[in-house]
Design an enzyme around this catalytic site. Structure first.
Site, short mmCIF file in Angstrom:
data_model
loop_
_atom_site.label_atom_id
_atom_site.label_comp_id
_atom_site.label_asym_id
_atom_site.label_seq_id
_atom_site.Cartn_x
_atom_site.Cartn_y
_atom_site.Cartn_z
N ASP A 109 -31.27 39.77 -54.70
CA ASP A 109 -32.73 39.67 -54.55
C ASP A 109 -33.19 40.85 -53.73
O ASP A 109 -32.52 41.25 -52.78
CB ASP A 109 -33.10 38.36 -53.82
CG ASP A 109 -32.83 37.15 -54.70
OD1 ASP A 109 -32.42 37.35 -55.85
OD2 ASP A 109 -33.03 36.03 -54.21
N HIS A 122 -28.69 33.72 -48.70
CA HIS A 122 -29.36 32.54 -49.23
C HIS A 122 -28.36 31.68 -50.00
O HIS A 122 -27.49 32.20 -50.69
CB HIS A 122 -30.52 32.95 -50.14
CG HIS A 122 -31.76 33.27 -49.37
ND1 HIS A 122 -32.75 34.08 -49.86
CD2 HIS A 122 -32.17 32.89 -48.14
CE1 HIS A 122 -33.72 34.17 -48.97
NE2 HIS A 122 -33.39 33.47 -47.92
N HIS A 128 -26.56 38.41 -50.45
CA HIS A 128 -27.20 38.01 -49.19
C HIS A 128 -26.93 36.53 -48.91
O HIS A 128 -26.31 35.84 -49.70
CB HIS A 128 -28.68 38.33 -49.20
CG HIS A 128 -29.47 37.58 -50.23
ND1 HIS A 128 -29.49 37.94 -51.56
CD2 HIS A 128 -30.28 36.51 -50.14
CE1 HIS A 128 -30.26 37.12 -52.24
NE2 HIS A 128 -30.76 36.22 -51.40
N HIS A 177 -35.79 41.97 -48.68
CA HIS A 177 -35.67 40.53 -48.93
C HIS A 177 -35.38 39.71 -47.68
O HIS A 177 -36.28 39.09 -47.13
CB HIS A 177 -34.63 40.26 -50.01
CG HIS A 177 -34.62 38.85 -50.48
ND1 HIS A 177 -35.73 38.28 -51.05
CD2 HIS A 177 -33.66 37.90 -50.45
CE1 HIS A 177 -35.45 37.02 -51.36
NE2 HIS A 177 -34.20 36.76 -51.00
N ASP A 216 -28.51 29.95 -52.63
CA ASP A 216 -28.38 30.10 -54.07
C ASP A 216 -27.63 31.38 -54.44
O ASP A 216 -27.51 31.72 -55.62
CB ASP A 216 -29.75 30.04 -54.76
CG ASP A 216 -30.70 31.10 -54.28
OD1 ASP A 216 -30.50 31.58 -53.16
OD2 ASP A 216 -31.65 31.45 -55.00
N GLU A 258 -32.74 41.21 -60.56
CA GLU A 258 -33.41 39.91 -60.53
C GLU A 258 -34.78 40.06 -61.17
O GLU A 258 -35.30 41.19 -61.28
CB GLU A 258 -33.56 39.42 -59.09
CG GLU A 258 -34.48 40.30 -58.25
CD GLU A 258 -35.47 39.49 -57.42
OE1 GLU A 258 -35.83 38.39 -57.86
OE2 GLU A 258 -35.87 39.97 -56.36
#
Lengths: 599, 969
Positions: free
Chosen positions: A178, A70, A68, A157, A72, A203
């Site tokens: 996530d 994000h 995804h 998420h 990180d 995760e």
């Protein structure tokens, strides 16, 4: 024994910088390519030199998968592909592909323009990097090459978050990225079928937490906002641009709609506005309610929420403002906060976690007097609320996913070591599967026991299933045939065909055995006695007495001759083919016992 | 076209019979009249290719087949079946066989052997499956024949080993539907088979095909439904199926487990991996709870629904479903609910403002935390948070059912229900409000809960608000602050949505009467009275003030000390409200000088029986009037009608009854009056005027009879007879009047014939009731029937006239319950002076809001009529979704009516009213025409000739001021 090797380059017993290397059946896949928020030096990106010291990455990796948008999980992507150099395919879902470059660009701007760093990737690099991306749909099986295939599952998420199944032959790995097992106002819950992977990489952010129902949180949030607005106060909600901001917008929007409220709601322009555009487009990725009602009205076409202008902050009367960034450390949210902090009618709601040292953290820990730059003292009279809206699966959610997917092994990433320890123990105890939690750079090897598919011709299959008792699906069945291993493929064929294909002539293998019987009678009488004896015992087989004085039992031949020396001893010659070995040996043992004492 | 086809069939038939006669068996010779089978045979013989044959069969299937010719058709089909090589045609034939066996009145045992024979040589799996389906139909048609069923089951068992899932599927279905269920069959063999059936089906729980597994479970459920007691041994098998890969298997397995848990609730089952044992129902409950977090939402819905009906489950298991142990960083955390409760009990009002207010407290022993296998744990918490609203609704429903049976659980689930009031989907919110209302007997709301509940009053959806009002009507509130809070919120609601007025008042009425002691201390504050100063008199027309008064007066009813707190104007207002809103304000016993209502109140409470008696007495009197002179009869009837009407006004419970009888008497009165006219003695043309009176009377009687038949709910067939009889009399009267007034006989022929037909159909419909009608008009008429049929119209008229005069007045028996359908248009109010302006040629939407009472099937019968000033009338059929059903016998119509007209120069009023449509065919007594089930593509039945459709206005018309403006160019 075939094995799957997993090496986390980031997110091993840690949160941030997600990057996991998986080699499965000779294929190497990199899962996520994230940056670490906490570092500003080389440690912020994964150490790609681990993969190869001097060769090109493209030769070592078959594909890269991004779960995804994000940072990180995707922050190091331009660095990885453009600066280190990778030309292979990068897979992500459509929303991720759309939103990812916006965030990367934003990240680049902050690092380069604000902090003045050099030797960082450029806008052009982001563009070039995105050109290498292949977008996938949910549940679409993508063939990376002839053997490697990947498939995306919905993960909740954030918009476009996906779990990926990586499959080579019969071996498979599922990487969750996530995910969130409880639906929220704008996204659904993660879902996976019973794919029974060899390894599930999940995760474990909330490995030791079981969360309360989201309804209480939502209700509290709405009640607080409503009360403040009714009092005529202003509400400030500092958020990050994507994800929670949209959820809270929807929440407030529907509440305003339901309750017929009139107070204005604003969100800060820029990133959020752009992101909202994508949320509008990717309706299929949102939850049931939004998907069902978008024909009448797209929920992201906000009716009550308008774009914010700097000047609005001084307007009288109640209002609600979503402003970035989420930790009140800089930017618009801090400006507004300073304006409103002095009035006890106002309220600030912190919807997420705040890092130590930020204004957000200070006010949350109860500090009422803040020292701002220029030695100003800001007295905070406004109410400060904390509300946790987090979109990670909690311990129960993780267990639920494991139960759904039924993996043979579990591997935990993206969490703190201590918490993982607890979850690991629980998983092993509940599901009786082995669970791993490697640290960064540590390689875990998992032995697999893959099944090997063998082609069988329909004719042979039907013939073989027709023999013997009915097929019972749950039990393995014995089949006779010839296994041909040719050109890296396995085939089960009938012996005749195998001979034909290999150009071999058939050899007959026959066993013969002599059995001596003491019988003073004539030969043909002995034969008759043997015949009657066998006929009496082997009722299910066809026993025939041939005119030339021999006996056949199915295809086994029995002949009797008198012993050349001793006429009282008759020699029975039993002869059978290799295929009839079972019956043949049974017959000989039967005959060896001798004939019954007949009259 | 149809005629043409028929002709063709006939023609061809003649040829065919001659050719076929030789080789037809004796049975086939019965086809003596032109029949479908012959035509079919010809068609099939002509068919050159399988596709052709298929077409013929498809066409054939569209037409119904008479019972007599079914067998012949079946034989012909079978004959072709054996000849046919193409599997698709055989398949169609097999399906036709099944369809034909369903024909009403046909007993398929004669074709069973043939059907079974066909199975033996069949190779195609699809055809086999279809044939088994046919056998299933045959078997279900022969419920009285156990040996046939046994045979069919044996056949099915034989085919269970087939390699195609379709065939195995059908076999299992057949066994499920036809397998023997009686335990006590005398013969040993049969009881053996009964045991086998379960075992056979059970063996297929492990089939390789998920569809077959599903079919096996369904077959088992079918056996259960048919009354076979399933063996407990299946339970463990079923539990294994819960982990199946396929959702339909899991879904069916959940059902099976539920069934078993209901059959053997108290049996003890061991818990795997421990030595403990628990009750089966608890175990099953835990397992089903587990399925609430299944991967497939279909299964989740199923599981959530079934949970609701597991009432024998032990309470600690039940309470676990709401329990989800929270933890954070391995430390125990309290839920928001627990925190709220604690805050409440500690006297502090919800603060929740500190960060870390929810900070975790004590450490948890890591070994003790059970993350998943805790069965029931938190099932409802998950269900209520589910992604799909279908699951959430099912969970709310289940919660409701469980809470109704367990008060302690009700108390516990309250918090969760209250949370559901904030769901994103309106249906779920509505459902949870309704649920809360249903369990409100068991619960008392805490203040913080009440707060959340009341917050929903601001919802913009009217349904939600009204549901919430209903909920508040029956809620128990614990403190006076709670009452005050509720009142304040309701008043807020009132200012925001003034249309909720009625509903809010009603809500406050119940709130007041339920909590008199809590209202008492609030009275001075609410009425803003002051011990020393006179406060200004509030505005009597203010809906908010009325709302407060409604609350107080209703509380005062059971709290005699309250009136002492009232100020003077309050008493005056009471008198006013008691009169204007009598349904909301109860009679009060007020001290001394306030004698306004004291006279009325006792009379109402003790009125019950005498009024009923009065009704019956007056009716008795009327029925015995035979010996009175005509004038006396008329007077008596008039008085009685007047009495009854007044009684209906006074006594709402008896209103239906009184009105009904009054209408009946009115009809009789009109009839008598019409017959007393002098015109009968004189030559017709001279008395045109009276004549008009008589025909008007006849017409009115007809109308009234329709009203009597269709406007009252609870009318039984005894009454319908009388009503129809009265109608017949009216028709006779009409005939006589016409005979008198028209010259010439020709038009009379038709009328007479029609009348006689009606008498005939009356006789047919009500043959069973005729013995009760001694001496009545129809009784006499039927005696004279042979004469009537043969005589000329003039004679008929004469006979009718005399019988009509001589006939006795029929006694109208009263049913137990009789309610008159009423409608009340709430909106538009008809008070507005502002015309509704719109451009002519375009439409304007008018909101109509009405309450309907005692209307059966409002969706089909209630229409809205709009009358324009130019006499144009428009009839609107509201959508079925516009009707809501807030309570038994009550309906609410909220719809929009589209108006349009050409331009007017001036605003003018249109009338809106509700009509009740009726159709005399739908009459309750008439025998229903049996609908043919043979084929869905039947031609529509021709409307029967004497079906009269009409409408009865049943609401007061409301005037709406509108103004269509000319379009601007």
């Amino acid at each position: 024994m075939p094995e799957i090797k997993v090496t986390p380059l980031g997110a091993g017993q840690d949160v941030g910088r997600s990057c996991v290397l998986v080699s499965i059946a000779g294929k190497n896949v990199m899962l996520d390519c994230g940056m670490h928020m906490g570092y500003n030096d080389d440690r912020r990106f994964p150490d790609f030199s681990y993969i190869t010291q001097n060769g090109r990455l493209t030769d070592f990796l078959d594909c890269v998968i991004i779960s995804h948008f994000h940072l990180d999980h995707c922050g190091a992507l331009p660095y990885f592909s453009e600066m280190v150099g990778y030309d292979g395919p990068i897979y992500m879902t459509h929303p991720t592909k759309a939103i990812c470059p916006i965030l990367l660009e934003d990240y680049r701007k902050i690092t380069v323009d604000k902090k003045g760093e050099t030797n960082f990737f450029t806008s052009q690099m982001i563009k070039d990097c995105m050109k290498k991306v292949v977008a996938v749909h949910l549940h679409q099986t993508v063939q990376v090459d002839e053997e490697l295939e990947i498939k995306a599952y919905y993960a909740g998420h954030v918009l476009g978050a996906a779990m990926f199944q990586i499959k080579v032959g019969c071996e498979s790995v599922v990487y969750t990225g996530d995910y969130n097992m409880t639906p929220d106002r704008h996204l659904g819950a993660a879902w996976i079928d019973k794919c029974r992977p060899d390894l599930l990489i999940t995760e474990s952010t909330y490995a030791t937490t079981i969360r309360d129902s989201k309804r209480c949180r939502e209700r509290d949030f709405l009640k607080k906002v409503h009360e403040t607005v009714e009092r005529g106060g202003k509400v400030l909600i500092p958020v990050f641009a994507l994800g929670r901001a949209q959820e809270l917008c929807i929440l407030l929007e529907t509440f305003w709609e339901r309750m017929n409220l009139k107070a204005p709601i604003y969100f800060s322009t820029g990133l959020t506005e752009k992101a909202n555009h994508y949320y509008k487009l990717f309706i299929t990725w949102t939850n049931q309610k939004i998907r069902k009602t978008f024909v009448q009205r797209n929920m992201f076409e906000f009716k009550h929420i308008k774009a914010f202008d700097r000047a609005f902050a001084d307007n009288p009367g109640p209002m609600v403002v979503f402003a970035t960034p989420g930790m009140l450390h800089a930017g618009q949210s801090l400006q507004i906060f300073r304006k409103w902090a002095g009035n006890e009618k106002n309220m600030v709601i912190m919807p997420g976690y705040c890092v130590q040292g930020t204004v957000g953290h200070k006010i949350l820990s109860g500090q009422r007097k803040l020292e701002m730059e220029g030695r100003q003292i800001l007295e905070v009279k406004m109410q400060v609320e904390y509300m946790s809206f987090s979109a990670h699966a909690d311990a129960k959610g993780i267990m639920q996913l494991i139960r759904q997917a039924e993996p043979r092994n579990v591997l935990l990433v993206h969490g703190e070591a201590k918490k993982m320890e607890f979850l690991k123990q629980k998983i092993e105890q509940e599901f009786h599967v082995s669970c791993f939690m490697p640290a960064n750079g540590e390689t875990t090897t998992i032995l697999t026991n893959p099944c090997i598919p063998v082609d069988i011709s329909l004719g042979l299959l039907k013939r073989e299933t027709a023999i013997g008792p009915l097929p019972d699906a749950k039990k393995p069945k014995l089949m006779h045939g010839t296994l041909l291993m040719k050109d890296n493929s396995f085939r089960l064929v009938s012996p005749e065909q195998a001979l034909k294909e290999l150009g071999l002539a058939e050899h007959q293998l026959r066993f013969t055995c002599r059995v001596h019987i003491q019988d003073p009678r004539k030969e043909h009488e002995t034969v008759l006695r043997v015949y009657n004896h066998l006929k009496g015992i082997l009722k299910d087989y066809s026993v025939q007495h041939l005119p030339d004085g021999s006996i056949t039992v199915e295809s086994i031949l029995i002949q009797a001759t008198a012993h050349s020396e001793d006429q009282g001893t008759k020699v029975l010659l039993v002869s059978w083919t290799y295929q009839d070995e079972e019956l043949g040996s049974y017959l000989t043992s039967l005959l060896k016992k001798g004939l019954p004492q007949s009259t | 076209m149809a005629a043409h086809l028929k002709k063709r069939v006939y023609e061809e038939f003649t040829k065919v019979v001659q050719q076929q006669h030789e080789d037809l068996s004796t049975k086939k010779l019965r086809l003596t009249k032109p029949s479908k089978s012959a035509a079919l045979h010809v068609d099939l013989c002509k068919a050159t290719s399988p596709a052709d044959a298929l077409q013929y069969l498809l066409q054939f299937a569209r037409k119904p087949v008479e019972v007599e010719s079914v067998e012949g058709v079946v034989r012909i089909l079978l004959e072709h079946y054996y000849k046919e090589n193409d599997a698709s045609v055989r398949l169609k034939i097999a399906s036709l066989l099944g369809l034909l066996s369903k024909t009403a009145g046909f007993s398929p045992d004669c074709i069973m052997d043939d059907a079974i024979n066909t199975l033996q040589n069949e190779k195609s799996h699809q055809v086999l499956a279809q044939l088994l389906d046919t056998l299933l139909v045959i078997g279900t048609k022969l419920p009285e024949n156990p040996s046939v069923r046994m045979r069919l089951v044996e056949v099915a068992c034989k085919h269970l080993t087939d390699s195609s899932h379709g065939v195995r599927n059908k076999c299992l279905q057949l066994i499920g539907c036809l397998g023997p269920v009686e335990k006590g069959v005398a013969k040993e063999a049969e009881s053996q088979a009964a045991k086998d059936v379960q075992k056979i089906i059970g063996d297929h729980f492990n089939d390789q095909d998920p569809r077959v597994r599903t079919a096996a479970i369904k077959a088992m459920l079918q056996l259960h439904e048919r009354g076979l007691k399933l063996q407990q041994a299946i339970y463990s098998q079923a539990c294994k199926l819960l982990a199946d890969d396929y959702e339909q298997v899991r879904s069916a397995a959940v059902q099976l487990i539920w069934v078993l848990s209901q059959l053997y609730p108290e049996s003890i089952v061991p818990i795997p991996s421990s030595n403990e044992e628990i009750r089966l129902v608890d175990d099953a409950f835990g397992k089903i709870c587990h399925m609430v977090s299944d991967g497939s939402w279909v299964v989740r819905v199923q599981a959530a629904k079934l949970l609701g009906s597991m009432q024998q489950v032990s309470s600690h298991f039940l309470e676990q479903t709401l329990d989800k142990k929270l933890m954070s960083d391995l430390r125990r955390k309290r839920t928001a609910h627990e925190r709220a409760k604690e805050l409440y009990s500690s006297g502090e009002f919800s603060s929740g403002r500190k960060w870390g207010d929810d900070a975790p407290k004590e450490e948890i022993d890591t070994g003790a935390v059970n993350l998943i296998e805790s069965g029931a744990c938190g099932a409802f918490v998950h269900g209520l948070e589910d992604e799909m609203y279908e699951v959430r609704i099912a969970a709310v429903e289940a919660l409701c059912m469980l809470a109704q049976s367990s008060p302690s659980f009700a108390e516990k689930c309250l918090d969760f229900l209250v949370d559901m009031f904030n769901d994103e989907i309106e249906e779920v919110r509505l459902q949870s409000i309704h649920t809360m209302r249903k369990i409100s007997n068991n619960i008392t709301l805490r203040e913080d809960q009440l707060d959340t509940v009341l917050a929903v009053l601001e919802d913009s959806s009217r349904d939600i608000r009204e549901a919430l009002h209903e909920l508040l009507c029956c809620t128990n509130v614990s403190t006076k602050e709670g009452i005050h809070l509720a009142l304040v919120e309701l008043l807020k609601n009132l200012t925001k949505y003034p249309t909720d007025r009625e509903s809010i008042w009603k809500c406050l009425k119940f709130l007041g009467s339920r909590h008199p002691t809590l209202v008492l201390p609030l009275v001075p504050e609410l009425l803003s009275t002051h011990p020393f100063f006179d406060t200004p008199e509030p505005d009597m027309d203010d809906p908010a003030y009325i709302a407060v008064l409604v609350l107080i007066f209703n509380a005062a009813k059971s709290c005699p000390t309250m009136p002492a707190l009232f100020s003077d104007h309050t008493f005056r207002h009471y008198a006013y409200l008691r009169d204007s809103l009598s349904h909301l304000v109860p009679p009060l016993r007020l001290p001394g000088r306030k004698l306004v209502s004291s006279a009325v109140s006792p009379s109402i409470t003790s009125h019950e029986d005498p009024s009923q008696q009065f009704l019956h007495q007056s009716l008795e009197r009327v029925y015995n009037f035979q010996h009175l002179d005509p004038r006396g009869i008329q007077e008596l009837l008039e008085f009685t009608i007047r009495d009854l009407q007044r009684l209906g006004e006074l006594q709402s419970e008896l209103a239906g009854m009184a009105d009904f009888t009054a209408t009946y008497l009115q009809c009789q009165l009109l009839l008598i009056k019409a017959l007393q006219e002098k015109l009968w003695n004189v030559a017709a043309p001279l008395y045109l005027k009276q004549n008009a009176l008589a025909s008007a009377a006849a017409k009115q009687i007809l109308e009234e009879t329709y009203k009597m038949e269709f406007m009252y709910s609870g009318v039984e067939s005894r009454q319908v007879v009388i009503i129809h009889h009265m109608r017949l009399q009216a028709k006779a009267l009409q005939l006589i009047v016409t005979a008198r007034t028209t010259r010439g006989v020709e038009p009379l022929f038709g009328m007479c014939e029609k009348f006689l037909q009606e008498v005939d159909s009356f006789q047919r419909c009500f043959i069973s009731e005729l013995p009760h009608m001694q001496g009545s008009f129809v009784d006499k008429l039927l005696d004279l029937m042979p004469r009537l049929v043969t005589s000329k119209p003039t004679e008929v008229v004469k006979i009718l006239q005399t019988t009509l005069r001589q006939s006795t007045f029929l006694h109208l028996p009263l049913p137990e319950q009789l309610h008159r359908a009423t409608a009340n248009i709430i909106e538009p109010t008809g008070e507005s002076d502002n015309p509704l302006r719109f451009t002519s040629g375009l439409v304007v939407a008018l909101d109509v809001d009405a309450t309907l009472e005692h209307v059966q099937d409002p969706q089909g019968t209630v229409k809205v009529q709009v009358l324009y000033p130019d006499g144009q009338a428009q009839l609107i059929h509201p959508k079925p979704a516009d009707f809501r059903n807030p309570g038994p016998g009550r309906h609410r119509l909220i719809t929009q009516v589209y108006l349009s007209h050409t331009a007017w120069t001036e605003p003018c009023q249109i009338e809106v009213r509700l009509l009740l449509a009726y159709n005399s065919n739908r009459s309750k007594a008439s025998t229903r025409i049996p609908k043919s089930t043979w084929s869905e593509s039947l031609e529509a039945l021709p409307p029967s000739e004497n079906g009269i459709e009409g409408t009865i206005p049943f609401s007061k018309p409301v005037k709406v001021y509108i103004m269509p403006k000319p379009a601007r160019r």
